[in-house]
Motif scaffolding. Structure first.
Motif, PDB file in Angstrom:
ATOM      1  N   ALA A 212      63.620  11.287   4.052  1.00 63.82           N
ATOM      2  CA  ALA A 212      63.131  10.053   4.666  1.00 63.82           C
ATOM      3  C   ALA A 212      62.506  10.292   6.033  1.00 63.82           C
ATOM      4  N   LEU A 213      62.928  11.350   6.724  1.00 58.63           N
ATOM      5  CA  LEU A 213      62.507  11.567   8.113  1.00 58.63           C
ATOM      6  C   LEU A 213      61.357  12.549   8.286  1.00 58.63           C
ATOM      7  N   LEU A 214      61.391  13.672   7.574  1.00 61.18           N
ATOM      8  CA  LEU A 214      60.562  14.817   7.951  1.00 61.18           C
ATOM      9  C   LEU A 214      59.233  14.884   7.216  1.00 61.18           C
ATOM     10  N   ASP A 215      58.177  15.120   7.980  1.00 63.04           N
ATOM     11  CA  ASP A 215      56.862  15.455   7.442  1.00 63.04           C
ATOM     12  C   ASP A 215      56.622  16.945   7.655  1.00 63.04           C
ATOM     13  N   THR A 216      55.628  17.478   6.970  1.00 66.63           N
ATOM     14  CA  THR A 216      55.274  18.884   7.154  1.00 66.63           C
ATOM     15  C   THR A 216      54.944  19.142   8.627  1.00 66.63           C
ATOM     16  N   GLY A 217      55.599  20.152   9.194  1.00 68.42           N
ATOM     17  CA  GLY A 217      55.381  20.487  10.603  1.00 68.42           C
ATOM     18  C   GLY A 217      56.405  19.905  11.544  1.00 68.42           C
ATOM     19  N   ASP A 218      57.146  18.881  11.096  1.00 71.14           N
ATOM     20  CA  ASP A 218      58.202  18.326  11.937  1.00 71.14           C
ATOM     21  C   ASP A 218      59.337  19.342  12.085  1.00 71.14           C
ATOM     22  N   GLU A 219      59.914  19.382  13.283  1.00 65.99           N
ATOM     23  CA  GLU A 219      61.013  20.306  13.547  1.00 65.99           C
ATOM     24  C   GLU A 219      62.317  19.534  13.733  1.00 65.99           C
ATOM     25  N   ILE A 220      63.417  20.174  13.344  1.00 63.24           N
ATOM     26  CA  ILE A 220      64.738  19.579  13.535  1.00 63.24           C
ATOM     27  C   ILE A 220      65.691  20.672  13.994  1.00 63.24           C
ATOM     28  N   LEU A 221      66.456  20.407  15.048  1.00 62.12           N
ATOM     29  CA  LEU A 221      67.395  21.383  15.602  1.00 62.12           C
ATOM     30  C   LEU A 221      68.691  21.377  14.799  1.00 62.12           C
ATOM     31  N   ILE A 222      69.092  22.559  14.339  1.00 67.99           N
ATOM     32  CA  ILE A 222      70.280  22.733  13.498  1.00 67.99           C
ATOM     33  C   ILE A 222      71.098  23.878  14.084  1.00 67.99           C
ATOM     34  N   PRO A 223      72.429  23.757  14.107  1.00 69.09           N
ATOM     35  CA  PRO A 223      73.229  24.824  14.718  1.00 69.09           C
ATOM     36  C   PRO A 223      73.185  26.119  13.913  1.00 69.09           C
ATOM     37  N   SER A 224      73.403  27.217  14.603  1.00 68.75           N
ATOM     38  CA  SER A 224      73.624  28.523  13.973  1.00 68.75           C
ATOM     39  C   SER A 224      74.916  29.080  14.551  1.00 68.75           C
ATOM     40  N   PRO A 225      75.963  29.307  13.732  1.00 66.69           N
ATOM     41  CA  PRO A 225      75.986  29.117  12.286  1.00 66.69           C
ATOM     42  C   PRO A 225      76.008  27.643  11.895  1.00 66.69           C
ATOM     43  N   ASP A 226      75.497  27.368  10.678  1.00 66.65           N
ATOM     44  CA  ASP A 226      75.455  25.998  10.187  1.00 66.65           C
ATOM     45  C   ASP A 226      76.119  25.909   8.820  1.00 66.65           C
ATOM     46  N   TYR A 227      76.304  24.676   8.345  1.00 66.10           N
ATOM     47  CA  TYR A 227      76.554  24.504   6.925  1.00 66.10           C
ATOM     48  C   TYR A 227      75.173  24.554   6.273  1.00 66.10           C
ATOM     49  N   PRO A 228      74.897  25.523   5.377  1.00 61.04           N
ATOM     50  CA  PRO A 228      73.517  25.845   5.009  1.00 61.04           C
ATOM     51  C   PRO A 228      72.761  24.736   4.294  1.00 61.04           C
ATOM     52  N   LEU A 229      73.472  23.717   3.810  1.00 61.60           N
ATOM     53  CA  LEU A 229      72.777  22.620   3.155  1.00 61.60           C
ATOM     54  C   LEU A 229      71.818  21.919   4.111  1.00 61.60           C
ATOM     55  N   TRP A 230      72.183  21.840   5.397  1.00 59.09           N
ATOM     56  CA  TRP A 230      71.308  21.186   6.365  1.00 59.09           C
ATOM     57  C   TRP A 230      69.955  21.904   6.451  1.00 59.09           C
ATOM     58  N   THR A 231      69.996  23.211   6.588  1.00 56.60           N
ATOM     59  CA  THR A 231      68.758  23.984   6.683  1.00 56.60           C
ATOM     60  C   THR A 231      67.968  23.889   5.381  1.00 56.60           C
ATOM     61  N   ALA A 232      68.673  23.971   4.248  1.00 53.14           N
ATOM     62  CA  ALA A 232      68.008  23.912   2.950  1.00 53.14           C
ATOM     63  C   ALA A 232      67.319  22.565   2.739  1.00 53.14           C
ATOM     64  N   CYS A 233      68.017  21.473   3.054  1.00 53.90           N
ATOM     65  CA  CYS A 233      67.437  20.140   2.848  1.00 53.90           C
ATOM     66  C   CYS A 233      66.253  19.881   3.775  1.00 53.90           C
ATOM     67  N   ALA A 234      66.351  20.346   5.021  1.00 56.23           N
ATOM     68  CA  ALA A 234      65.225  20.194   5.946  1.00 56.23           C
ATOM     69  C   ALA A 234      64.010  20.960   5.439  1.00 56.23           C
ATOM     70  N   THR A 235      64.238  22.156   4.914  1.00 56.15           N
ATOM     71  CA  THR A 235      63.144  22.975   4.386  1.00 56.15           C
ATOM     72  C   THR A 235      62.514  22.325   3.169  1.00 56.15           C
ATOM     73  N   LEU A 236      63.336  21.865   2.234  1.00 57.07           N
ATOM     74  CA  LEU A 236      62.818  21.228   1.021  1.00 57.07           C
ATOM     75  C   LEU A 236      62.044  19.952   1.328  1.00 57.07           C
ATOM     76  N   ALA A 237      62.416  19.268   2.410  1.00 57.75           N
ATOM     77  CA  ALA A 237      61.714  18.047   2.800  1.00 57.75           C
ATOM     78  C   ALA A 237      60.371  18.335   3.463  1.00 57.75           C
ATOM     79  N   GLY A 238      60.082  19.624   3.706  1.00 70.48           N
ATOM     80  CA  GLY A 238      58.815  19.995   4.326  1.00 70.48           C
ATOM     81  C   GLY A 238      58.911  20.219   5.820  1.00 70.48           C
ATOM     82  N   GLY A 239      60.111  20.019   6.384  1.00 69.30           N
ATOM     83  CA  GLY A 239      60.283  20.218   7.816  1.00 69.30           C
ATOM     84  C   GLY A 239      60.557  21.669   8.164  1.00 69.30           C
TER      85      GLY A 239
END
Length: 503
Positions: A212-239
């Motif tokens: 719902a939020l991310l367009d191609t090129g949009d960035e989102i800050l995620i912790p490292s280490p993370d629960y990897p679903l966050w990174t995966a979902c952001a990537t799949l959304a085009g962010g």
């Protein structure tokens, strides 16, 4: 003559083509496929037999029949390719036995979920051969004897006849009302019934929000280490996920300077996972207040994953970051999977709070996606009111003398007693994220380390890289098994590290 093994057939095909292991890695990369050096090494040495799809990839690159490579049986001949040529199958002519190849979407190229990944696949293969594997890789309470409260099961049974139809796309009124009351106890500001959504676990809602939020090129800050679903979902959304570092020297709290340094004009939001998976950190109020200030300065949304908020130990208080940010758009995630030991029921929720005016269009997208999936699991929704308002059995687990508390203490002490291993004591959840002295053990590849541990000791863990940690020097252990099993596991782990050297 004994039948050849997979590894022998693989080496034979490589020798015939004059190819080395590194050539296979490069050829796979040229095709847009990921094939790690350690993977190929395991296949060539015979320690691991690849999945069927990986076998098909290797066969295609080597110009051999995949069935022959897999089992030794020959079917139709396959045209070889040169090391610098990629074979592309074409649409088959009518009556032809050759079918075009269907590849996974390129959207998955940078998606990682090693909690259930190649090492877990190898563990499954070993189990199929009759070996007993101790699984310390997934925070799934049920297999370790953690039971759902009786009243929760009783109420679901009673309400099943009323759960045959779809609910409102946001969820049952009774469930959302109970969640709203819980949000009030956590001091979340500006919460209303229409800003509460139930989901098939928090995982579904994370994916929904990223889409719902991310367009191609949009960035989102995620912790490292993370629960990897966050990174995966952001990537799949085009962010574009941008990882800020959590500092092990500061009890795994976010490095605020690193966080702010990575904000650009394309940054839309900050994600926090508190309590944290995989480290078990609980962020103090002062740190949360500073994160809010960063979000305020740069006009960012805040997403807070708080699924473990009821599993804090040692008197540490969990503070919802949304309670500190009444002027910012916040989305808070929680659920019953961990606190009520109902992981398989799949019931989570998200709460929109704070400044809702500036996220009206985002909410429109959330509503559209919620409607498209019709609703979340209605029988699981029916227990939310009972679970949140009833006896909180989880409190007995995390107090002194409780299973989670005592097992946490034991694993923390046992790990730190191993020469070359150090660990920060978790304050919440089911996980510990120990550090390995990579120089002592000559570790350069944490996937290889995880595979070596699995093959030698039959213990399955998740490597640090699976949580988007940049160095090969950490791994996660789930400390849910009963104490006797944990003692056995820690003994085996100590024995492994007493002699292990990679390479």
């Amino acid at each position: 003559m004994a039948q050849e093994t997979f590894a022998e057939r693989l080496r034979q095909a490589m020798a015939k083509r004059g190819l080395k292991q590194a050539d296979l890695v490069h050829m796979a990369a040229a095709r847009g496929e990921k094939l790690g050096k350690s993977q190929v090494s395991q296949y060539v040495s015979g320690k691991v037999t690849p999945r069927r799809d990986v076998t098909a990839l290797l066969a295609s690159m080597l110009g051999v029949d995949p069935e022959w490579l897999r089992s030794g049986e020959r079917r139709a001949a396959v045209r070889p390719e040169t090391a610098h040529q990629t074979v592309r199958s074409t649409t088959a002519k009518k009556g032809s036995s050759i079918m075009r190849e269907f590849k996974k979407s390129s959207k998955l190229d940078n998606v990682l979920y090693d909690v259930r990944g190649p090492v877990a696949d190898e563990a499954a293969r070993m189990e199929d051969e009759g070996l007993r594997i101790l699984k310390l890789n997934i925070g799934n309470p049920a297999p370790f004897g953690f039971r759902t409260p009786d009243e929760v099961i009783h109420d679901m049974r009673q309400q099943l006849p009323e759960c045959e139809g779809y609910s409102d796309s946001r969820g049952l009124f009774s469930a959302r009302k109970a969640i709203m009351q819980y949000a009030q106890l956590k001091h979340l500001p500006n919460v209303s019934m229409d800003g509460i959504y139930t989901g098939n676990g928090v995982s579904e809602l994370i994916q929904l929000c990223m889409n719902a939020l991310l367009d191609t090129g949009d960035e989102i800050l995620i912790p490292s280490p993370d629960y990897p679903l966050w990174t995966a979902c952001a990537t799949l959304a085009g962010g574009t996920p941008v990882h800020y570092i959590c500092d092990e020297q500061s009890e795994w709290n976010p490095d605020l300077a690193d966080m702010e340094s990575k904000i650009t004009s394309n940054t839309k939001a900050i994600v926090i996972i508190n309590p944290n998976n995989p480290t078990g950190a609980v962020y103090p109020r002062e740190v949360l207040e500073q994160i809010v200030e960063i979000a305020r300065r740069h006009q960012l949304m805040i997403f807070s994953d708080e699924i473990y908020d009821r599993l804090c130990m040692d008197g540490f208080e969990h503070v919802s970051i949304a309670s500190l940010a009444p002027d910012l758009p916040c989305v808070t995630f929680s659920g019953l999977s961990k606190s009520h030991m109902v992981a398989g029921y799949r019931i989570g929720w998200m709460i929109l709070s704070g400044n809702k005016r500036c996220m009206r269009d985002f909410v429109y997208g959330i509503n559209m996606l919620s409607n498209m999936r019709l609703c979340s699991n209605v029988p699981a929704q029916s227990i939310v009111q009972t679970a949140l308002g009833g006896y909180q059995s989880v409190e007995r687990y995390v107090e002194p003398g409780g299973r989670v508390y005592e097992q946490r203490n034991y694993v923390y002490e046992a790990l730190n007693a191993i020469d070359g291993i150090t660990a920060v004591k978790p304050k919440a959840a089911f996980y510990i994220f120990p550090k390995i002295d990579v120089k002592k053990f000559n570790i350069t590849d944490d996937e290889q380390f995880a595979l070596d541990l699995l093959h030698e000791k039959h213990i399955l863990i998740t490597r640090g890289g699976g949580f988007n940690w940049p160095e090969p020097d950490h791994f996660r252990i789930v400390y849910l098994p009963r104490m006797g099993v944990l003692r056995e596991a820690m003994g085996e782990l100590a024995d492994f590290f007493a002699h292990y050297r990679q390479g």
